[in-house]
Design an enzyme around this catalytic site. Structure first.
Site, PDB file in Angstrom:
ATOM      1  N   LYS A 130       0.788  -1.050  -0.022  1.00  0.00           N
ATOM      2  CA  LYS A 130       0.120   0.064  -0.158  1.00  0.00           C
ATOM      3  C   LYS A 130       0.759   1.120  -0.021  1.00  0.00           C
ATOM      4  O   LYS A 130       2.202   1.288   0.358  1.00  0.00           O
ATOM      5  CB  LYS A 130      -0.902   0.041   1.237  1.00  0.00           C
ATOM      6  CG  LYS A 130      -2.033  -1.151   1.070  1.00  0.00           C
ATOM      7  CD  LYS A 130      -2.933  -1.100   2.526  1.00  0.00           C
ATOM      8  CE  LYS A 130      -3.995  -2.301   2.327  1.00  0.00           C
ATOM      9  NZ  LYS A 130      -4.704  -2.581   3.362  1.00  0.00           N
ATOM     10  N   TYR A 186     -11.861  -2.512  -3.476  1.00  0.00           N
ATOM     11  CA  TYR A 186     -12.589  -2.788  -2.184  1.00  0.00           C
ATOM     12  C   TYR A 186     -14.135  -2.612  -2.189  1.00  0.00           C
ATOM     13  O   TYR A 186     -14.653  -2.326  -1.334  1.00  0.00           O
ATOM     14  CB  TYR A 186     -12.059  -1.804  -1.189  1.00  0.00           C
ATOM     15  CG  TYR A 186     -10.437  -2.055  -0.709  1.00  0.00           C
ATOM     16  CD1 TYR A 186     -10.249  -3.318  -0.042  1.00  0.00           C
ATOM     17  CD2 TYR A 186      -9.517  -1.222  -0.785  1.00  0.00           C
ATOM     18  CE1 TYR A 186      -9.155  -3.522   0.427  1.00  0.00           C
ATOM     19  CE2 TYR A 186      -8.240  -1.229  -0.351  1.00  0.00           C
ATOM     20  CZ  TYR A 186      -8.085  -2.719   0.216  1.00  0.00           C
ATOM     21  OH  TYR A 186      -6.735  -3.118   0.880  1.00  0.00           O
ATOM     22  N   ASN A 240      -1.728   0.056   7.332  1.00  0.00           N
ATOM     23  CA  ASN A 240      -1.305  -1.439   7.714  1.00  0.00           C
ATOM     24  C   ASN A 240      -0.458  -1.955   6.555  1.00  0.00           C
ATOM     25  O   ASN A 240      -0.126  -3.400   6.440  1.00  0.00           O
ATOM     26  CB  ASN A 240      -2.386  -2.332   7.908  1.00  0.00           C
ATOM     27  CG  ASN A 240      -3.454  -2.594   7.137  1.00  0.00           C
ATOM     28  OD1 ASN A 240      -3.397  -1.924   6.107  1.00  0.00           O
ATOM     29  ND2 ASN A 240      -4.670  -3.326   7.212  1.00  0.00           N
ATOM     30  N   HIS A 257      -1.561  -5.628   1.283  1.00  0.00           N
ATOM     31  CA  HIS A 257      -2.968  -6.180   1.221  1.00  0.00           C
ATOM     32  C   HIS A 257      -2.571  -7.669   0.747  1.00  0.00           C
ATOM     33  O   HIS A 257      -1.461  -7.868  -0.188  1.00  0.00           O
ATOM     34  CB  HIS A 257      -3.498  -5.261   0.253  1.00  0.00           C
ATOM     35  CG  HIS A 257      -4.812  -6.190  -0.605  1.00  0.00           C
ATOM     36  ND1 HIS A 257      -5.939  -6.573   0.138  1.00  0.00           N
ATOM     37  CD2 HIS A 257      -4.862  -7.171  -1.833  1.00  0.00           C
ATOM     38  CE1 HIS A 257      -6.693  -7.423  -0.751  1.00  0.00           C
ATOM     39  NE2 HIS A 257      -5.983  -7.858  -1.822  1.00  0.00           N
ATOM     40  N   GLU A 261      -9.176 -10.148  -8.201  1.00  0.00           N
ATOM     41  CA  GLU A 261      -8.113  -9.112  -8.031  1.00  0.00           C
ATOM     42  C   GLU A 261      -7.237  -9.239  -9.117  1.00  0.00           C
ATOM     43  O   GLU A 261      -6.523  -8.163  -9.490  1.00  0.00           O
ATOM     44  CB  GLU A 261      -7.688  -9.198  -6.674  1.00  0.00           C
ATOM     45  CG  GLU A 261      -8.777  -8.917  -5.361  1.00  0.00           C
ATOM     46  CD  GLU A 261      -8.191  -9.188  -4.153  1.00  0.00           C
ATOM     47  OE1 GLU A 261      -9.106  -8.903  -3.129  1.00  0.00           O
ATOM     48  OE2 GLU A 261      -7.129  -9.585  -3.842  1.00  0.00           O
TER      49      GLU A 261
HETATM   50  P1  GTP Z   1      -6.758  -5.921   2.850  1.00  0.00           P
HETATM   51  O1  GTP Z   1      -5.441  -6.973   2.791  1.00  0.00           O
HETATM   52  O2  GTP Z   1      -6.163  -4.557   2.609  1.00  0.00           O
HETATM   53  O3  GTP Z   1      -8.162  -6.269   2.217  1.00  0.00           O
HETATM   54  O4  GTP Z   1      -7.030  -5.953   4.697  1.00  0.00           O
HETATM   55  P2  GTP Z   1      -7.849  -7.244   5.425  1.00  0.00           P
HETATM   56  O5  GTP Z   1      -8.418  -8.115   4.572  1.00  0.00           O
HETATM   57  O6  GTP Z   1      -6.980  -7.811   6.567  1.00  0.00           O
HETATM   58  O7  GTP Z   1      -9.077  -6.255   5.791  1.00  0.00           O
HETATM   59  P3  GTP Z   1     -10.454  -5.839   5.218  1.00  0.00           P
HETATM   60  O8  GTP Z   1     -10.407  -6.335   3.852  1.00  0.00           O
HETATM   61  O9  GTP Z   1     -11.470  -6.182   6.050  1.00  0.00           O
HETATM   62  O10 GTP Z   1     -10.277  -4.298   5.175  1.00  0.00           O
HETATM   63  C1  GTP Z   1      -9.420  -3.570   4.059  1.00  0.00           C
HETATM   64  C2  GTP Z   1      -8.643  -2.481   4.740  1.00  0.00           C
HETATM   65  O11 GTP Z   1      -9.475  -1.460   5.225  1.00  0.00           O
HETATM   66  C3  GTP Z   1      -7.749  -2.874   5.854  1.00  0.00           C
HETATM   67  O12 GTP Z   1      -6.385  -3.360   5.468  1.00  0.00           O
HETATM   68  C4  GTP Z   1      -7.480  -1.557   6.311  1.00  0.00           C
HETATM   69  O13 GTP Z   1      -6.559  -0.939   5.755  1.00  0.00           O
HETATM   70  C5  GTP Z   1      -8.910  -0.962   6.276  1.00  0.00           C
HETATM   71  N1  GTP Z   1      -9.950  -0.945   7.392  1.00  0.00           N
HETATM   72  C6  GTP Z   1     -10.457  -2.202   7.955  1.00  0.00           C
HETATM   73  N2  GTP Z   1     -11.182  -2.123   8.975  1.00  0.00           N
HETATM   74  C7  GTP Z   1     -10.965  -0.431   9.322  1.00  0.00           C
HETATM   75  C8  GTP Z   1     -11.434   0.172  10.333  1.00  0.00           C
HETATM   76  O14 GTP Z   1     -12.256  -0.308  11.119  1.00  0.00           O
HETATM   77  N3  GTP Z   1     -10.872   1.263  10.358  1.00  0.00           N
HETATM   78  C9  GTP Z   1     -10.137   1.965   9.386  1.00  0.00           C
HETATM   79  N4  GTP Z   1      -9.654   3.290   9.334  1.00  0.00           N
HETATM   80  N5  GTP Z   1      -9.677   1.044   8.433  1.00  0.00           N
HETATM   81  C10 GTP Z   1     -10.257  -0.266   8.290  1.00  0.00           C
HETATM   82 MG    MG Z   2      -9.547  -7.820   2.743  1.00  0.00          MG
END
Ligand code: GTP
Ligand code: MG
Length: 148
Positions: A9, A49, A112, A115, A126
């Site tokens: 990212k 997303y 974080n 991805h 994807e």
């Molecule tokens: P990805 O690998 O990026 O898809 O992350 P993930 O699969 O571990 O989490 P998810 O797909 O649920 O969410 C995608 C991204 O959205 C996360 O990696 C975070 O960067 C962001 N995100 C998820 N939950 C939160 C939240 O509660 N607050 C904020 N600010 N960002 C969030």
């Molecule tokens: Mg995810």
């Protein structure tokens, strides 16, 4: 064999972590079959997303992901999706074990650094979204040293 989509990212790119993240997958034994640096549009990131578009953090997420270049990779290998997620760590870096990418390099959920696809089905979607040009097919000469 299985493919997964891994992306550094904008915060990971800015912090100089492309090589570190790529290297962990490479050293684990996964085969890199596509990669590029990209500056995706907000529309492209919204497609990536799409499953999260009703969430309250979605606008922040898109702003964050649009703040700079991302580094896109496809890795192939045994159980690549599940193993890739394990290598990344939990969504919230504070809950990520040391030794994972997020557990070693990040502190905030909204920063974080990487991805990883969460299912084989999503990985294929994807890969099609980020690499419409396709991925490479080739053999690693060390495959017999990685797989029994
Ligand atoms: P990805 O690998 O990026 O898809 O992350 P993930 O699969 O571990 O989490 P998810 O797909 O649920 O969410 C995608 C991204 O959205 C996360 O990696 C975070 O960067 C962001 N995100 C998820 N939950 C939160 C939240 O509660 N607050 C904020 N600010 N960002 C969030
Ligand atoms: Mg995810």
């Amino acid at each position: 064999s299985e493919r997964t989509y891994i992306m550094v990212k904008p915060d990971g790119v800015d912090r100089g972590l492309i090589g570190e993240i790529l290297s962990r997958f490479e050293k684990r034994g996964f085969k890199l079959i596509a990669s590029k640096l990209a500056l995706p549009s907000k529309e492209h990131l919204e497609k990536h997303y799409a499953d999260l578009k009703e969430r309250s953090f979605f606008p922040d997420l898109i702003r964050y992901m649009h703040s700079g270049p991302v580094f896109c990779m496809v890795f192939e290998g045994l159980d690549a999706v599940k193993t890739g997620r394990a290598m990344l760590g939990a969504t919230n870096p504070l809950a990520s074990a040391p030794g994972t990418i997020r557990g070693d390099f990040a502190l905030a959920t909204g920063r974080n650094i990487c991805h990883g696809s969460d299912s084989v089905e999503n990985a294929e979607k994807e890969i099609a979204l980020w690499f419409p040009e396709g991925t490479l097919q080739y053999k690693l000469s060390q495959a017999a040293m990685i797989y029994e």
